[in-house]
Write an enzyme that holds these catalytic residues in place. Structure first.
Site, PDB file in Angstrom:
ATOM      1  CE  LYS A   1     -30.309  -3.265  23.446  1.00 46.93           C
ATOM      2  NZ  LYS A   1     -31.113  -4.355  22.669  1.00 46.93           N
TER       3      LYS A   1
ATOM      4  CB  CYS B   1      11.449   5.166  -2.915  1.00 44.84           C
ATOM      5  SG  CYS B   1      13.193   4.098  -2.201  1.00 44.84           S
TER       6      CYS B   1
ATOM      7  CG  HIS C   1      10.168   7.250   1.645  1.00 48.44           C
ATOM      8  ND1 HIS C   1       9.004   6.392   1.152  1.00 48.44           N
ATOM      9  CD2 HIS C   1      10.991   6.087   1.513  1.00 48.44           C
ATOM     10  CE1 HIS C   1       9.323   4.797   0.375  1.00 48.44           C
ATOM     11  NE2 HIS C   1      10.491   4.830   1.063  1.00 48.44           N
TER      12      HIS C   1
ATOM     13  CD  GLU D   1       6.069   8.325   1.003  1.00 44.36           C
ATOM     14  OE1 GLU D   1       6.141   7.145   0.997  1.00 44.36           O
ATOM     15  OE2 GLU D   1       7.089   9.319   0.364  1.00 44.36           O
TER      16      GLU D   1
END
Length: 538
Positions: free
Chosen positions: A229, A386, A511, A513
Protein backbone atom coordinates in the site's frame (compact mmCIF):
# COMPACT_ATOMS: atom_id res chain seq x y z
CA UNK A 1 37.94 22.91 -10.34
CA UNK A 2 37.48 19.47 -11.85
CA UNK A 3 36.74 16.73 -9.33
CA UNK A 4 39.00 13.75 -9.84
CA UNK A 5 37.06 11.29 -7.65
CA UNK A 6 33.31 10.75 -7.87
CA UNK A 7 31.57 10.34 -4.54
CA UNK A 8 28.07 8.88 -4.47
CA UNK A 9 25.51 10.50 -2.15
CA UNK A 10 22.77 8.92 -0.04
CA UNK A 11 20.44 11.54 1.45
CA UNK A 12 18.30 10.61 4.44
CA UNK A 13 15.22 12.65 5.29
CA UNK A 14 12.58 12.16 7.97
CA UNK A 15 8.84 12.44 8.10
CA UNK A 16 5.79 12.27 10.40
CA UNK A 17 7.62 12.81 13.72
CA UNK A 18 11.06 13.87 14.93
CA UNK A 19 13.47 11.58 16.81
CA UNK A 20 12.37 8.76 14.54
CA UNK A 21 15.78 7.16 14.20
CA UNK A 22 17.25 8.77 11.09
CA UNK A 23 20.67 8.82 12.72
CA UNK A 24 20.63 5.09 13.50
CA UNK A 25 19.25 4.35 10.03
CA UNK A 26 22.02 6.41 8.41
CA UNK A 27 24.71 4.83 10.57
CA UNK A 28 23.34 1.35 9.88
CA UNK A 29 23.40 1.84 6.11
CA UNK A 30 26.94 3.11 6.51
CA UNK A 31 27.88 -0.01 8.46
CA UNK A 32 26.51 -2.23 5.68
CA UNK A 33 28.43 -0.34 3.00
CA UNK A 34 31.59 -0.37 5.12
CA UNK A 35 31.27 -4.15 5.42
CA UNK A 36 31.34 -4.30 1.61
CA UNK A 37 34.73 -2.59 1.71
CA UNK A 38 33.58 0.90 0.73
CA UNK A 39 35.06 4.10 2.13
CA UNK A 40 32.16 5.97 3.74
CA UNK A 41 31.77 9.41 5.32
CA UNK A 42 28.69 10.67 7.14
CA UNK A 43 27.31 14.22 7.32
CA UNK A 44 24.66 15.60 9.67
CA UNK A 45 22.75 18.74 8.68
CA UNK A 46 21.10 20.54 11.60
CA UNK A 47 18.73 23.32 10.49
CA UNK A 48 19.01 25.31 13.72
CA UNK A 49 20.70 28.72 13.72
CA UNK A 50 23.31 27.81 16.32
CA UNK A 51 26.82 27.71 14.88
CA UNK A 52 27.50 24.42 16.68
CA UNK A 53 25.99 22.25 19.43
CA UNK A 54 28.26 23.57 22.19
CA UNK A 55 25.74 25.82 23.94
CA UNK A 56 22.64 23.67 23.46
CA UNK A 57 20.77 22.48 26.55
CA UNK A 58 21.30 18.72 27.11
CA UNK A 59 17.65 18.40 28.12
CA UNK A 60 16.59 19.59 24.67
CA UNK A 61 19.28 18.20 22.44
CA UNK A 62 21.06 15.39 24.27
CA UNK A 63 24.81 15.17 24.61
CA UNK A 64 27.33 17.28 22.72
CA UNK A 65 29.63 15.01 20.77
CA UNK A 66 33.22 16.19 20.23
CA UNK A 67 35.26 15.27 17.17
CA UNK A 68 38.99 14.70 17.08
CA UNK A 69 39.55 18.12 15.55
CA UNK A 70 37.61 19.88 18.31
CA UNK A 71 34.16 20.54 16.88
CA UNK A 72 31.15 20.35 19.22
CA UNK A 73 28.54 18.51 17.20
CA UNK A 74 25.20 16.76 17.19
CA UNK A 75 25.09 13.39 18.98
CA UNK A 76 24.36 11.59 15.68
CA UNK A 77 28.03 11.97 14.77
CA UNK A 78 28.67 9.69 17.73
CA UNK A 79 26.40 7.06 16.18
CA UNK A 80 28.20 7.45 12.85
CA UNK A 81 31.63 7.02 14.42
CA UNK A 82 30.58 4.01 16.49
CA UNK A 83 28.83 2.18 13.63
CA UNK A 84 31.29 3.06 10.87
CA UNK A 85 34.38 2.80 13.12
CA UNK A 86 35.81 6.02 11.69
CA UNK A 87 36.90 9.41 12.98
CA UNK A 88 34.84 12.14 11.34
CA UNK A 89 35.93 15.75 10.82
CA UNK A 90 34.05 18.57 12.50
CA UNK A 91 33.01 19.69 9.02
CA UNK A 92 30.63 16.71 9.04
CA UNK A 93 28.16 18.74 11.11
CA UNK A 94 26.57 21.48 8.99
CA UNK A 95 24.21 23.98 10.63
CA UNK A 96 22.15 26.88 9.35
CA UNK A 97 24.34 29.11 11.51
CA UNK A 98 27.51 27.94 9.75
CA UNK A 99 25.95 28.36 6.33
CA UNK A 100 24.64 31.88 6.90
CA UNK A 101 27.78 33.02 8.71
CA UNK A 102 29.90 31.89 5.76
CA UNK A 103 27.65 33.58 3.20
CA UNK A 104 27.48 36.86 5.14
CA UNK A 105 31.26 36.83 5.60
CA UNK A 106 31.71 36.44 1.85
CA UNK A 107 29.20 39.23 1.20
CA UNK A 108 31.10 41.58 3.54
CA UNK A 109 34.32 40.81 1.65
CA UNK A 110 32.66 41.72 -1.63
CA UNK A 111 32.87 38.23 -3.10
CA UNK A 112 29.41 38.49 -4.65
CA UNK A 113 30.34 41.59 -6.69
CA UNK A 114 27.43 43.66 -5.43
CA UNK A 115 24.78 41.04 -6.18
CA UNK A 116 21.63 40.86 -4.09
CA UNK A 117 22.40 37.94 -1.79
CA UNK A 118 19.48 35.51 -1.64
CA UNK A 119 18.56 32.07 -0.31
CA UNK A 120 18.64 30.84 -3.89
CA UNK A 121 21.30 30.66 -5.22
CA UNK A 122 23.72 31.88 -2.54
CA UNK A 123 22.57 29.90 0.50
CA UNK A 124 21.85 26.74 -1.48
CA UNK A 125 25.21 27.03 -3.27
CA UNK A 126 26.97 27.34 0.10
CA UNK A 127 25.21 24.23 1.40
CA UNK A 128 26.36 22.25 -1.65
CA UNK A 129 29.88 23.65 -1.29
CA UNK A 130 30.07 22.51 2.34
CA UNK A 131 28.85 19.02 1.41
CA UNK A 132 31.33 18.68 -1.44
CA UNK A 133 34.12 20.11 0.71
CA UNK A 134 33.74 17.14 3.06
CA UNK A 135 33.47 14.52 0.34
CA UNK A 136 36.49 16.00 -1.46
CA UNK A 137 38.75 15.74 1.61
CA UNK A 138 39.39 12.07 0.88
CA UNK A 139 38.41 9.60 -1.81
CA UNK A 140 35.10 8.60 -0.26
CA UNK A 141 33.01 6.12 -2.21
CA UNK A 142 29.81 7.17 -0.44
CA UNK A 143 28.73 10.20 1.58
CA UNK A 144 25.69 9.73 3.81
CA UNK A 145 23.82 13.00 4.38
CA UNK A 146 21.22 13.08 7.15
CA UNK A 147 18.93 16.11 7.19
CA UNK A 148 17.75 16.80 10.73
CA UNK A 149 14.18 17.67 11.57
CA UNK A 150 11.07 16.65 9.65
CA UNK A 151 10.02 17.30 6.07
CA UNK A 152 7.68 20.28 6.19
CA UNK A 153 9.72 22.25 8.70
CA UNK A 154 10.27 25.79 7.43
CA UNK A 155 13.93 25.82 8.42
CA UNK A 156 14.62 22.65 6.37
CA UNK A 157 13.41 24.05 3.05
CA UNK A 158 16.69 25.66 1.87
CA UNK A 159 18.50 22.40 2.58
CA UNK A 160 15.95 20.30 0.70
CA UNK A 161 16.26 22.64 -2.27
CA UNK A 162 20.06 22.41 -2.12
CA UNK A 163 19.88 18.61 -1.98
CA UNK A 164 17.49 18.57 -4.93
CA UNK A 165 19.98 20.68 -6.86
CA UNK A 166 22.82 18.36 -5.77
CA UNK A 167 21.00 15.41 -7.35
CA UNK A 168 20.61 17.28 -10.63
CA UNK A 169 24.22 18.46 -10.68
CA UNK A 170 25.82 15.16 -9.66
CA UNK A 171 23.45 13.05 -11.77
CA UNK A 172 20.55 10.92 -10.62
CA UNK A 173 22.70 7.78 -10.88
CA UNK A 174 24.99 9.21 -8.20
CA UNK A 175 22.44 10.51 -5.69
CA UNK A 176 19.60 8.66 -3.97
CA UNK A 177 17.05 9.64 -1.33
CA UNK A 178 15.95 7.54 1.64
CA UNK A 179 12.88 8.75 3.53
CA UNK A 180 12.42 7.52 7.11
CA UNK A 181 8.84 7.66 8.39
CA UNK A 182 6.73 6.39 11.27
CA UNK A 183 3.83 3.95 10.93
CA UNK A 184 1.59 4.46 13.99
CA UNK A 185 -0.64 1.73 15.40
CA UNK A 186 -4.08 2.87 16.58
CA UNK A 187 -5.39 0.68 19.37
CA UNK A 188 -8.95 1.93 18.86
CA UNK A 189 -8.92 0.88 15.21
CA UNK A 190 -6.75 -2.16 15.79
CA UNK A 191 -4.51 -1.44 12.81
CA UNK A 192 -1.47 0.39 11.50
CA UNK A 193 -2.05 3.64 9.65
CA UNK A 194 -0.09 4.56 6.52
CA UNK A 195 -1.71 7.94 5.86
CA UNK A 196 0.94 9.96 7.77
CA UNK A 197 3.63 8.36 5.61
CA UNK A 198 1.65 9.13 2.45
CA UNK A 199 1.32 12.79 3.45
CA UNK A 200 4.98 13.04 4.44
CA UNK A 201 6.09 11.61 1.11
CA UNK A 202 3.74 13.94 -0.73
CA UNK A 203 5.33 16.88 1.11
CA UNK A 204 8.78 15.68 0.06
CA UNK A 205 7.69 15.26 -3.55
CA UNK A 206 6.29 18.79 -3.54
CA UNK A 207 9.89 19.93 -3.03
CA UNK A 208 10.90 18.11 -6.21
CA UNK A 209 12.33 15.07 -4.43
CA UNK A 210 11.06 11.54 -5.03
CA UNK A 211 12.34 9.05 -2.44
CA UNK A 212 14.03 5.91 -3.78
CA UNK A 213 13.59 3.99 -0.52
CA UNK A 214 11.09 4.41 2.31
CA UNK A 215 12.19 3.08 5.70
CA UNK A 216 9.12 2.54 7.89
CA UNK A 217 9.70 2.71 11.63
CA UNK A 218 7.12 0.94 13.77
CA UNK A 219 6.75 -0.57 17.21
CA UNK A 220 5.89 -3.98 15.73
CA UNK A 221 6.56 -5.47 12.28
CA UNK A 222 4.19 -4.52 9.46
CA UNK A 223 3.02 -7.02 6.82
CA UNK A 224 3.58 -7.13 3.08
CA UNK A 225 0.08 -5.78 2.44
CA UNK A 226 0.92 -2.53 4.21
CA UNK A 227 4.25 -2.31 2.41
CA UNK A 228 2.46 -2.73 -0.90
CA UNK A 229 0.00 0.00 0.00
CA UNK A 230 2.82 2.40 0.87
CA UNK A 231 4.65 1.53 -2.34
CA UNK A 232 1.52 2.19 -4.40
CA UNK A 233 0.58 5.53 -2.89
CA UNK A 234 4.15 6.82 -2.49
CA UNK A 235 5.30 5.74 -5.97
CA UNK A 236 8.23 3.54 -4.99
CA UNK A 237 9.05 -0.06 -5.80
CA UNK A 238 7.53 -2.52 -3.31
CA UNK A 239 11.01 -3.92 -2.63
CA UNK A 240 12.09 -0.40 -1.64
CA UNK A 241 9.67 -0.21 1.29
CA UNK A 242 11.71 -1.40 4.26
CA UNK A 243 10.36 -1.98 7.75
CA UNK A 244 12.54 -1.50 10.86
CA UNK A 245 10.46 -2.34 13.94
CA UNK A 246 11.80 -1.55 17.40
CA UNK A 247 14.84 -3.71 18.13
CA UNK A 248 16.37 -4.99 21.35
CA UNK A 249 19.52 -2.98 20.65
CA UNK A 250 20.32 -0.27 18.11
CA UNK A 251 23.19 -2.42 16.84
CA UNK A 252 20.65 -4.86 15.38
CA UNK A 253 19.42 -2.30 12.87
CA UNK A 254 22.14 -2.96 10.23
CA UNK A 255 21.17 -6.64 10.34
CA UNK A 256 17.47 -5.82 9.97
CA UNK A 257 18.18 -3.52 7.04
CA UNK A 258 20.40 -6.12 5.38
CA UNK A 259 17.68 -8.75 5.78
CA UNK A 260 15.52 -6.35 3.77
CA UNK A 261 18.23 -6.25 1.07
CA UNK A 262 18.84 -2.53 1.48
CA UNK A 263 22.50 -3.05 0.64
CA UNK A 264 21.57 -4.43 -2.78
CA UNK A 265 19.00 -1.65 -3.25
CA UNK A 266 21.70 0.96 -2.68
CA UNK A 267 24.35 -0.77 -4.80
CA UNK A 268 21.96 -1.16 -7.73
CA UNK A 269 20.45 2.32 -7.43
CA UNK A 270 23.70 4.33 -7.49
CA UNK A 271 25.84 1.79 -9.37
CA UNK A 272 28.42 1.01 -6.71
CA UNK A 273 31.24 -1.24 -7.88
CA UNK A 274 30.82 -3.92 -5.21
CA UNK A 275 28.93 -7.19 -4.82
CA UNK A 276 26.49 -7.14 -1.86
CA UNK A 277 27.36 -9.94 0.54
CA UNK A 278 25.42 -10.48 3.76
CA UNK A 279 28.20 -12.68 5.18
CA UNK A 280 30.42 -9.58 5.40
CA UNK A 281 28.31 -8.61 8.44
CA UNK A 282 29.12 -11.81 10.35
CA UNK A 283 31.55 -10.02 12.69
CA UNK A 284 28.81 -7.46 13.39
CA UNK A 285 26.41 -10.33 14.15
CA UNK A 286 28.89 -11.56 16.75
CA UNK A 287 28.95 -8.09 18.33
CA UNK A 288 25.15 -8.00 18.52
CA UNK A 289 25.11 -11.46 20.07
CA UNK A 290 27.58 -10.40 22.77
CA UNK A 291 25.54 -7.26 23.49
CA UNK A 292 22.43 -9.35 24.13
CA UNK A 293 23.95 -11.51 26.86
CA UNK A 294 21.67 -11.72 29.92
CA UNK A 295 24.01 -12.96 32.64
CA UNK A 296 26.09 -12.45 34.65
CA UNK A 297 24.79 -8.95 35.28
CA UNK A 298 26.46 -5.97 36.92
CA UNK A 299 24.74 -2.75 37.98
CA UNK A 300 26.39 0.59 37.29
CA UNK A 301 25.08 3.94 38.47
CA UNK A 302 25.59 7.03 36.32
CA UNK A 303 25.36 9.83 38.88
CA UNK A 304 24.58 13.03 36.99
CA UNK A 305 22.25 15.98 36.83
CA UNK A 306 20.74 15.39 33.36
CA UNK A 307 19.54 11.85 34.05
CA UNK A 308 15.92 12.61 33.11
CA UNK A 309 17.06 12.51 29.46
CA UNK A 310 19.29 9.50 28.88
CA UNK A 311 20.53 10.93 25.55
CA UNK A 312 22.49 13.47 27.60
CA UNK A 313 24.86 10.59 28.44
CA UNK A 314 24.41 8.48 25.32
CA UNK A 315 28.12 7.94 24.54
CA UNK A 316 28.82 6.94 28.14
CA UNK A 317 25.91 4.51 28.11
CA UNK A 318 27.07 2.93 24.85
CA UNK A 319 30.68 2.75 26.10
CA UNK A 320 29.55 0.83 29.17
CA UNK A 321 27.59 -1.58 26.98
CA UNK A 322 30.59 -2.08 24.65
CA UNK A 323 32.93 -2.80 27.55
CA UNK A 324 30.49 -5.12 29.34
CA UNK A 325 29.90 -7.16 26.20
CA UNK A 326 33.65 -7.49 25.61
CA UNK A 327 34.16 -9.20 28.99
CA UNK A 328 31.00 -11.31 28.79
CA UNK A 329 28.68 -9.55 31.23
CA UNK A 330 25.46 -7.55 30.94
CA UNK A 331 25.54 -3.93 32.10
CA UNK A 332 22.41 -2.88 33.97
CA UNK A 333 22.65 0.91 33.93
CA UNK A 334 20.87 2.99 36.55
CA UNK A 335 20.61 6.76 36.16
CA UNK A 336 20.95 8.41 39.56
CA UNK A 337 20.16 12.11 39.95
CA UNK A 338 22.86 14.10 41.71
CA UNK A 339 20.52 17.08 41.99
CA UNK A 340 19.06 15.92 45.31
CA UNK A 341 19.55 16.80 48.96
CA UNK A 342 20.61 13.25 49.73
CA UNK A 343 21.40 10.22 47.58
CA UNK A 344 19.08 7.24 48.04
CA UNK A 345 21.01 4.83 50.25
CA UNK A 346 19.19 1.75 48.96
CA UNK A 347 19.93 2.70 45.36
CA UNK A 348 23.61 3.27 46.16
CA UNK A 349 23.82 -0.12 47.88
CA UNK A 350 22.52 -1.78 44.70
CA UNK A 351 25.42 -0.46 42.61
CA UNK A 352 28.45 -2.55 41.67
CA UNK A 353 30.13 0.49 40.15
CA UNK A 354 29.70 4.26 40.08
CA UNK A 355 30.39 6.53 37.13
CA UNK A 356 30.32 10.32 37.50
CA UNK A 357 30.08 12.05 34.10
CA UNK A 358 30.95 15.54 32.98
CA UNK A 359 28.78 18.62 33.18
CA UNK A 360 28.82 22.36 33.70
CA UNK A 361 27.59 24.55 36.53
CA UNK A 362 27.14 24.12 40.28
CA UNK A 363 23.78 22.36 40.27
CA UNK A 364 24.08 18.73 41.33
CA UNK A 365 27.74 18.90 42.34
CA UNK A 366 27.11 18.12 46.02
CA UNK A 367 25.40 14.91 44.98
CA UNK A 368 28.43 13.96 42.90
CA UNK A 369 30.74 14.63 45.85
CA UNK A 370 28.51 12.45 48.03
CA UNK A 371 28.76 9.68 45.43
CA UNK A 372 32.56 9.91 45.51
CA UNK A 373 32.52 9.70 49.28
CA UNK A 374 30.25 6.68 49.16
CA UNK A 375 32.58 4.95 46.68
CA UNK A 376 35.63 5.71 48.83
CA UNK A 377 34.10 4.47 52.07
CA UNK A 378 32.54 1.35 50.54
CA UNK A 379 35.35 0.53 48.11
CA UNK A 380 33.02 0.60 45.12
CA UNK A 381 34.75 0.95 41.71
CA UNK A 382 34.60 4.62 40.76
CA UNK A 383 35.06 6.26 37.36
CA UNK A 384 35.08 10.06 37.08
CA UNK A 385 35.01 11.81 33.71
CA UNK A 386 35.82 15.54 33.35
CA UNK A 387 33.68 17.08 36.13
CA UNK A 388 33.69 13.58 37.58
CA UNK A 389 37.47 13.81 37.91
CA UNK A 390 37.09 17.25 39.48
CA UNK A 391 34.67 15.73 42.01
CA UNK A 392 37.19 13.04 42.91
CA UNK A 393 39.97 15.59 43.41
CA UNK A 394 37.75 17.93 45.47
CA UNK A 395 36.52 15.13 47.73
CA UNK A 396 40.03 13.74 48.20
CA UNK A 397 41.22 17.21 49.21
CA UNK A 398 38.31 17.60 51.64
CA UNK A 399 39.34 14.34 53.31
CA UNK A 400 42.99 15.33 53.45
CA UNK A 401 43.45 18.72 55.06
CA UNK A 402 41.28 21.01 52.92
CA UNK A 403 37.71 20.74 54.27
CA UNK A 404 36.60 23.76 52.22
CA UNK A 405 38.26 22.60 48.99
CA UNK A 406 36.29 23.43 45.88
CA UNK A 407 36.45 24.40 42.22
CA UNK A 408 36.50 28.06 41.28
CA UNK A 409 33.77 27.14 38.80
CA UNK A 410 31.41 26.75 41.77
CA UNK A 411 32.94 29.16 44.28
CA UNK A 412 35.18 31.91 42.93
CA UNK A 413 36.15 32.95 46.45
CA UNK A 414 37.16 29.55 47.80
CA UNK A 415 40.48 29.63 49.63
CA UNK A 416 41.48 26.25 48.25
CA UNK A 417 40.55 26.05 44.54
CA UNK A 418 41.99 22.61 43.84
CA UNK A 419 40.26 22.93 40.45
CA UNK A 420 40.74 26.26 38.67
CA UNK A 421 40.72 27.91 35.27
CA UNK A 422 43.97 28.39 33.42
CA UNK A 423 45.04 32.03 33.22
CA UNK A 424 44.84 32.18 29.42
CA UNK A 425 41.31 30.75 29.54
CA UNK A 426 40.12 33.55 31.83
CA UNK A 427 40.51 35.95 28.92
CA UNK A 428 37.90 34.11 26.84
CA UNK A 429 34.49 35.77 26.92
CA UNK A 430 32.42 33.83 24.37
CA UNK A 431 30.41 30.82 25.48
CA UNK A 432 31.90 27.67 24.02
CA UNK A 433 35.24 29.40 23.50
CA UNK A 434 37.10 26.79 25.49
CA UNK A 435 40.80 26.27 24.80
CA UNK A 436 40.72 22.57 25.63
CA UNK A 437 38.52 21.13 22.94
CA UNK A 438 39.29 18.12 20.79
CA UNK A 439 42.17 15.66 20.82
CA UNK A 440 45.23 16.21 23.04
CA UNK A 441 48.17 13.95 23.76
CA UNK A 442 48.69 12.43 27.20
CA UNK A 443 51.63 10.66 28.81
CA UNK A 444 50.87 7.81 31.23
CA UNK A 445 52.85 6.81 34.29
CA UNK A 446 54.01 3.20 34.34
CA UNK A 447 52.91 1.09 37.27
CA UNK A 448 49.48 2.72 37.53
CA UNK A 449 46.07 1.15 36.89
CA UNK A 450 45.63 3.56 33.99
CA UNK A 451 48.82 2.40 32.31
CA UNK A 452 47.79 -1.20 32.92
CA UNK A 453 44.46 -0.51 31.19
CA UNK A 454 45.98 1.12 28.09
CA UNK A 455 49.13 -0.97 27.87
CA UNK A 456 51.04 1.95 26.36
CA UNK A 457 52.66 5.15 27.54
CA UNK A 458 51.51 7.69 24.93
CA UNK A 459 47.81 8.16 24.23
CA UNK A 460 45.51 10.78 22.72
CA UNK A 461 42.02 11.64 24.00
CA UNK A 462 39.28 14.19 23.33
CA UNK A 463 38.61 17.06 25.72
CA UNK A 464 35.79 19.50 26.41
CA UNK A 465 36.42 21.74 29.41
CA UNK A 466 37.88 24.97 30.72
CA UNK A 467 38.81 24.09 34.31
CA UNK A 468 41.91 22.12 35.27
CA UNK A 469 43.62 20.51 38.21
CA UNK A 470 45.30 23.39 40.08
CA UNK A 471 49.06 22.76 40.17
CA UNK A 472 49.40 24.87 43.33
CA UNK A 473 48.00 21.89 45.25
CA UNK A 474 49.61 19.20 43.15
CA UNK A 475 52.61 18.25 45.26
CA UNK A 476 50.76 18.45 48.57
CA UNK A 477 47.90 16.22 47.37
CA UNK A 478 50.42 13.78 45.93
CA UNK A 479 52.24 13.72 49.28
CA UNK A 480 48.91 12.82 50.87
CA UNK A 481 48.48 9.87 48.54
CA UNK A 482 46.76 11.10 45.39
CA UNK A 483 48.18 9.30 42.35
CA UNK A 484 48.69 11.29 39.17
CA UNK A 485 48.78 8.65 36.46
CA UNK A 486 48.59 10.81 33.34
CA UNK A 487 49.75 14.28 32.33
CA UNK A 488 50.22 16.38 29.22
CA UNK A 489 53.49 15.48 27.45
CA UNK A 490 55.23 18.45 29.10
CA UNK A 491 53.89 17.24 32.49
CA UNK A 492 52.25 20.62 33.14
CA UNK A 493 48.58 19.58 33.00
CA UNK A 494 47.16 16.78 35.11
CA UNK A 495 45.05 14.51 32.91
CA UNK A 496 44.36 11.44 35.08
CA UNK A 497 44.25 10.78 38.82
CA UNK A 498 43.81 7.62 40.88
CA UNK A 499 42.82 7.20 44.50
CA UNK A 500 45.13 5.21 46.78
CA UNK A 501 43.99 2.18 48.78
CA UNK A 502 41.04 1.56 46.50
CA UNK A 503 40.29 -1.39 44.18
CA UNK A 504 39.60 0.92 41.20
CA UNK A 505 39.07 4.68 41.37
CA UNK A 506 40.19 6.68 38.34
CA UNK A 507 39.30 10.18 37.20
CA UNK A 508 40.22 11.53 33.77
CA UNK A 509 40.03 15.09 32.50
CA UNK A 510 39.13 13.97 28.97
CA UNK A 511 36.08 12.18 27.57
CA UNK A 512 37.03 8.59 26.71
CA UNK A 513 33.42 7.76 25.79
CA UNK A 514 33.84 9.52 22.44
CA UNK A 515 36.35 6.92 21.23
CA UNK A 516 34.63 3.70 22.27
CA UNK A 517 33.39 1.35 19.55
CA UNK A 518 31.25 -1.81 19.80
CA UNK A 519 34.12 -3.77 18.24
CA UNK A 520 36.81 -1.84 20.17
CA UNK A 521 35.67 -0.85 23.67
CA UNK A 522 37.69 1.92 25.28
CA UNK A 523 40.51 0.61 27.53
CA UNK A 524 39.41 2.61 30.58
CA UNK A 525 35.80 1.47 30.28
CA UNK A 526 36.90 -2.13 29.86
CA UNK A 527 39.19 -1.93 32.89
CA UNK A 528 36.38 -0.30 34.89
CA UNK A 529 33.92 -3.06 33.93
CA UNK A 530 36.42 -5.74 34.92
CA UNK A 531 36.72 -4.10 38.35
CA UNK A 532 32.93 -3.77 38.59
CA UNK A 533 32.46 -7.43 37.73
CA UNK A 534 35.00 -8.44 40.35
CA UNK A 535 33.27 -6.26 42.96
CA UNK A 536 29.89 -7.80 42.11
CA UNK A 537 31.19 -11.23 43.16
CA UNK A 538 31.89 -10.06 46.72
Amino acid sequence: MERIFLTKYIIITGGVVSSIGKGITSASMGRILRSYGLNVVAIKIDPYLNWDSGTLNPYQHGEVFVTNDGMETDLDLGHYERFLDVELPGLSNITTGKVYKSVISKERKGEFLGACVQVIPHITDEIKRMIRNISDKREYDVALIELGGTVGDIESQPFLEALRQLRNEEGSDNVMFVHVTFIPYLNAAGEFKTKPTQHSTKELRSMGINPDVIVCRSQEPIDDGLKGKIAHFCDVDSKAVVNTPDAGTIYEVPLVLEENNIGKLIVDRINLDVIPDSSKLDSWRDIVKSLKIEEPEVTIGIVGKYVELEDAYISIRESLLHAAASIGVKANIKFVSSDVDELDEEVMKSLDGILIPGGFGERGVEGKLDAVEYAIVNKVPLFGICLGMHSIVIQFAKRNGYPDANSSEFNEKTEHPVIDMMEEQKKIKNMGGTMRLGSYDCKLVKGTKTYEAYGEEDISERHRHRFEFNNEFRQDLQDKGLIISGTSPDEFLVEIVELPDHPWAIGCQFHPEFKSRPNRPHPLFKSFLEAVHEHSKN
